[in-house]
Write a protein that holds these residues in place. Structure first.
Motif, PDB file in Angstrom:
ATOM      1  N   PHE A 109       0.853  -1.177   0.000  1.00  0.00           N
ATOM      2  CA  PHE A 109       0.000   0.000   0.000  1.00  0.00           C
ATOM      3  C   PHE A 109       0.892   1.230   0.000  1.00  0.00           C
ATOM      4  CE2 PHE A 109      -3.304  -2.841   1.782  1.00  0.00           C
ATOM      5  CZ  PHE A 109      -4.309  -2.537   0.893  1.00  0.00           C
ATOM      6  N   VAL A 110       0.587   2.175  -0.861  1.00  0.00           N
ATOM      7  CA  VAL A 110       1.346   3.418  -0.938  1.00  0.00           C
ATOM      8  C   VAL A 110       0.368   4.591  -0.957  1.00  0.00           C
ATOM      9  CG1 VAL A 110       3.301   2.368  -2.134  1.00  0.00           C
ATOM     10  CG2 VAL A 110       1.478   3.403  -3.466  1.00  0.00           C
ATOM     11  N   SER A 111       0.886   5.758  -0.595  1.00  0.00           N
ATOM     12  CA  SER A 111       0.037   6.933  -0.557  1.00  0.00           C
ATOM     13  C   SER A 111       0.317   7.919  -1.675  1.00  0.00           C
ATOM     14  CB  SER A 111       0.173   7.628   0.799  1.00  0.00           C
ATOM     15  OG  SER A 111      -0.312   6.766   1.804  1.00  0.00           O
ATOM     16  N   GLU A 112       1.527   7.916  -2.208  1.00  0.00           N
ATOM     17  CA  GLU A 112       1.834   8.888  -3.245  1.00  0.00           C
ATOM     18  C   GLU A 112       3.018   8.421  -4.073  1.00  0.00           C
ATOM     19  OE1 GLU A 112       3.331  13.478  -3.404  1.00  0.00           O
ATOM     20  OE2 GLU A 112       1.968  12.913  -1.802  1.00  0.00           O
ATOM     21  N   LEU A 113       2.922   8.620  -5.353  1.00  0.00           N
ATOM     22  CA  LEU A 113       4.039   8.393  -6.275  1.00  0.00           C
ATOM     23  C   LEU A 113       4.017   9.532  -7.286  1.00  0.00           C
ATOM     24  CD1 LEU A 113       3.698   4.576  -7.028  1.00  0.00           C
ATOM     25  CD2 LEU A 113       5.601   5.655  -5.857  1.00  0.00           C
ATOM     26  N   GLY A 114       5.177  10.141  -7.509  1.00  0.00           N
ATOM     27  CA  GLY A 114       5.265  11.200  -8.502  1.00  0.00           C
ATOM     28  C   GLY A 114       5.428  10.609  -9.901  1.00  0.00           C
ATOM     29  N   LEU A 115       5.238  11.426 -10.926  1.00  0.00           N
ATOM     30  CA  LEU A 115       5.343  10.982 -12.307  1.00  0.00           C
ATOM     31  C   LEU A 115       6.691  10.318 -12.607  1.00  0.00           C
ATOM     32  CD1 LEU A 115       3.984  10.709 -15.025  1.00  0.00           C
ATOM     33  CD2 LEU A 115       4.724  13.037 -15.568  1.00  0.00           C
ATOM     34  N   PRO A 116       7.819  10.883 -12.152  1.00  0.00           N
ATOM     35  CA  PRO A 116       9.098  10.194 -12.412  1.00  0.00           C
ATOM     36  C   PRO A 116       9.164   8.805 -11.768  1.00  0.00           C
ATOM     37  CG  PRO A 116       9.481  12.452 -11.695  1.00  0.00           C
ATOM     38  CD  PRO A 116       8.016  12.176 -11.499  1.00  0.00           C
ATOM     39  N   ASP A 117       8.521   8.653 -10.608  1.00  0.00           N
ATOM     40  CA  ASP A 117       8.518   7.348  -9.928  1.00  0.00           C
ATOM     41  C   ASP A 117       7.696   6.337 -10.718  1.00  0.00           C
ATOM     42  OD1 ASP A 117       9.980   8.482  -7.753  1.00  0.00           O
ATOM     43  OD2 ASP A 117       8.091   9.345  -7.038  1.00  0.00           O
ATOM     44  N   TRP A 118       6.553   6.783 -11.242  1.00  0.00           N
ATOM     45  CA  TRP A 118       5.742   5.895 -12.081  1.00  0.00           C
ATOM     46  C   TRP A 118       6.535   5.454 -13.304  1.00  0.00           C
ATOM     47  CZ3 TRP A 118       1.946   3.590 -10.052  1.00  0.00           C
ATOM     48  CH2 TRP A 118       1.116   4.217  -9.136  1.00  0.00           C
ATOM     49  N   GLN A 119       7.231   6.404 -13.901  1.00  0.00           N
ATOM     50  CA  GLN A 119       8.005   6.068 -15.094  1.00  0.00           C
ATOM     51  C   GLN A 119       9.104   5.071 -14.768  1.00  0.00           C
ATOM     52  OE1 GLN A 119       7.045   7.338 -18.243  1.00  0.00           O
ATOM     53  NE2 GLN A 119       8.223   5.509 -18.716  1.00  0.00           N
ATOM     54  N   THR A 120       9.752   5.241 -13.625  1.00  0.00           N
ATOM     55  CA  THR A 120      10.786   4.295 -13.200  1.00  0.00           C
ATOM     56  C   THR A 120      10.205   2.899 -13.027  1.00  0.00           C
ATOM     57  OG1 THR A 120      12.067   6.037 -12.120  1.00  0.00           O
ATOM     58  CG2 THR A 120      12.474   3.767 -11.377  1.00  0.00           C
ATOM     59  N   LEU A 121       9.041   2.802 -12.388  1.00  0.00           N
ATOM     60  CA  LEU A 121       8.390   1.505 -12.201  1.00  0.00           C
ATOM     61  C   LEU A 121       8.052   0.845 -13.534  1.00  0.00           C
ATOM     62  CD1 LEU A 121       5.961   2.218  -9.236  1.00  0.00           C
ATOM     63  CD2 LEU A 121       7.830   0.562  -9.258  1.00  0.00           C
ATOM     64  N   ILE A 122       7.507   1.619 -14.442  1.00  0.00           N
ATOM     65  CA  ILE A 122       7.122   1.065 -15.749  1.00  0.00           C
ATOM     66  C   ILE A 122       8.356   0.653 -16.544  1.00  0.00           C
ATOM     67  CG2 ILE A 122       6.084   1.661 -17.976  1.00  0.00           C
ATOM     68  CD1 ILE A 122       4.087   3.408 -16.283  1.00  0.00           C
ATOM     69  N   ASP A 123       9.369   1.503 -16.547  1.00  0.00           N
ATOM     70  CA  ASP A 123      10.593   1.182 -17.294  1.00  0.00           C
ATOM     71  C   ASP A 123      11.256  -0.078 -16.741  1.00  0.00           C
ATOM     72  OD1 ASP A 123      10.149   3.416 -18.849  1.00  0.00           O
ATOM     73  OD2 ASP A 123      11.678   4.647 -17.846  1.00  0.00           O
ATOM     74  N   ASP A 124      11.321  -0.193 -15.418  1.00  0.00           N
ATOM     75  CA  ASP A 124      11.946  -1.362 -14.804  1.00  0.00           C
ATOM     76  C   ASP A 124      11.138  -2.628 -15.093  1.00  0.00           C
ATOM     77  OD1 ASP A 124      14.169  -2.316 -13.108  1.00  0.00           O
ATOM     78  OD2 ASP A 124      12.537  -2.899 -11.760  1.00  0.00           O
ATOM     79  N   PHE A 125       9.826  -2.514 -15.032  1.00  0.00           N
ATOM     80  CA  PHE A 125       8.964  -3.658 -15.358  1.00  0.00           C
ATOM     81  C   PHE A 125       9.205  -4.095 -16.798  1.00  0.00           C
ATOM     82  CE2 PHE A 125       5.009  -5.441 -17.015  1.00  0.00           C
ATOM     83  CZ  PHE A 125       4.791  -6.468 -16.106  1.00  0.00           C
ATOM     84  N   GLU A 126       9.209  -3.137 -17.700  1.00  0.00           N
ATOM     85  CA  GLU A 126       9.400  -3.451 -19.119  1.00  0.00           C
ATOM     86  C   GLU A 126      10.759  -4.101 -19.369  1.00  0.00           C
ATOM     87  OE1 GLU A 126       8.508  -1.339 -23.378  1.00  0.00           O
ATOM     88  OE2 GLU A 126       9.167  -0.058 -21.730  1.00  0.00           O
ATOM     89  N   ALA A 127      11.775  -3.649 -18.649  1.00  0.00           N
ATOM     90  CA  ALA A 127      13.132  -4.153 -18.879  1.00  0.00           C
ATOM     91  C   ALA A 127      13.407  -5.489 -18.196  1.00  0.00           C
ATOM     92  CB  ALA A 127      14.152  -3.114 -18.407  1.00  0.00           C
ATOM     93  N   HIS A 128      12.739  -5.768 -17.075  1.00  0.00           N
ATOM     94  CA  HIS A 128      13.175  -6.901 -16.255  1.00  0.00           C
ATOM     95  C   HIS A 128      12.127  -7.958 -15.936  1.00  0.00           C
ATOM     96  CE1 HIS A 128      17.034  -5.019 -15.730  1.00  0.00           C
ATOM     97  NE2 HIS A 128      16.426  -3.896 -15.399  1.00  0.00           N
ATOM     98  N   ALA A 129      10.842  -7.644 -16.045  1.00  0.00           N
ATOM     99  CA  ALA A 129       9.818  -8.667 -15.788  1.00  0.00           C
ATOM    100  C   ALA A 129       9.583  -9.440 -17.077  1.00  0.00           C
ATOM    101  CB  ALA A 129       8.521  -8.014 -15.317  1.00  0.00           C
ATOM    102  N   ASN A 130       9.056 -10.654 -16.947  1.00  0.00           N
ATOM    103  CA  ASN A 130       8.761 -11.384 -18.184  1.00  0.00           C
ATOM    104  C   ASN A 130       7.390 -10.959 -18.719  1.00  0.00           C
ATOM    105  OD1 ASN A 130       6.687 -12.999 -17.043  1.00  0.00           O
ATOM    106  ND2 ASN A 130       8.192 -14.446 -16.276  1.00  0.00           N
ATOM    107  N   LEU A 131       7.103 -11.337 -19.929  1.00  0.00           N
ATOM    108  CA  LEU A 131       5.905 -10.846 -20.600  1.00  0.00           C
ATOM    109  C   LEU A 131       4.612 -11.492 -20.129  1.00  0.00           C
ATOM    110  CD1 LEU A 131       7.320 -10.430 -24.196  1.00  0.00           C
ATOM    111  CD2 LEU A 131       6.843  -8.652 -22.505  1.00  0.00           C
ATOM    112  N   ASN A 132       4.696 -12.481 -19.234  1.00  0.00           N
ATOM    113  CA  ASN A 132       3.489 -13.066 -18.646  1.00  0.00           C
ATOM    114  C   ASN A 132       3.097 -12.377 -17.350  1.00  0.00           C
ATOM    115  OD1 ASN A 132       2.943 -15.141 -20.529  1.00  0.00           O
ATOM    116  ND2 ASN A 132       4.593 -16.353 -19.662  1.00  0.00           N
ATOM    117  N   SER A 133       3.911 -11.483 -16.865  1.00  0.00           N
ATOM    118  CA  SER A 133       3.703 -10.873 -15.561  1.00  0.00           C
ATOM    119  C   SER A 133       2.941  -9.562 -15.672  1.00  0.00           C
ATOM    120  CB  SER A 133       5.049 -10.667 -14.882  1.00  0.00           C
ATOM    121  OG  SER A 133       5.676 -11.922 -14.696  1.00  0.00           O
ATOM    122  N   THR A 134       2.442  -9.097 -14.529  1.00  0.00           N
ATOM    123  CA  THR A 134       1.664  -7.859 -14.519  1.00  0.00           C
ATOM    124  C   THR A 134       2.131  -6.941 -13.400  1.00  0.00           C
ATOM    125  OG1 THR A 134      -0.040  -8.753 -13.050  1.00  0.00           O
ATOM    126  CG2 THR A 134      -0.398  -9.005 -15.426  1.00  0.00           C
TER     127      THR A 134
END
Length: 174
Positions: free
Chosen positions: A27-52
């Motif tokens: 559970f989180v209360s706040e994430l800024g736009l750069p933090d969201w982008q970091t999460l998405i970029d890291d997911f795209e680079a390191h999670a497999n394509l079956n994951s969410t």
């Protein structure tokens, strides 16, 4: 949104190797736009394509209900963010475990300490506090009243810690 190459998840045929899954939630209360982008970029680079990577918005009716009237203590969170990792072989598992460790490390600075109890985390150091917070003593009293012999058990069950005792009369149960 889907990532390039991502596909709809389908359970393999019964003769195939089983799909393994692990979910990590915070559970989180706040994430800024750069933090969201970091999460998405890291997911795209390191999670497999079956994951969410999922963000569930809270607030509204969830936060309007008084926290003291239920065992659900996570009413002040803005979001429940979670990763569901799927893999079939040891190499994919190593990749997912590394990704999940990196994700937990990144999200720790935004985490309010809560974890949605339906997404149990075997590595949570204090699951009682993370899942149930201040509602834990009342839940423990109910468990002792209706399951005095401990029939309902699992690794992160509602149980007292070593040396702890809670008198059910203190919270109105007899």
């Amino acid at each position: 949104a889907h990532l390039e190459g991502q596909r709809t998840f389908a359970q393999p045929a019964p003769s195939a190797a089983p799909i393994r899954v692990l979910r990590q939630a915070r559970f989180v209360s706040e994430l800024g736009l750069p933090d969201w982008q970091t999460l998405i970029d890291d997911f795209e680079a390191h999670a497999n394509l079956n994951s969410t990577l999922t963000l569930a918005g809270w607030g509204g009716a969830i936060s309007a209900y008084p926290v003291e009237k239920s065992a659900f203590v996570h009413r002040s969170a803005a979001f429940n963010i979670y990763v569901t990792g799927f893999w079939q072989d040891d190499q994919e598992e190593l990749k997912m475990q590394a990704y999940l460790a990196r994700w937990r490390s990144f999200i720790a600075r935004f985490w309010n300490g809560g974890i949605y109890q339906n997404f149990a985390d075997a590595d949570c150091p204090d699951y009682r506090s993370s899942y149930w917070g201040d509602a834990f003593p009342a839940l423990l009293a109910v468990k002792r009243k209706y399951d005095p012999n401990g029939l309902v058990r699992f690794a992160q069950a509602i149980e007292a810690g070593p040396g702890e005792y809670l008198d059910p009369r203190l919270i109105g149960l007899k």
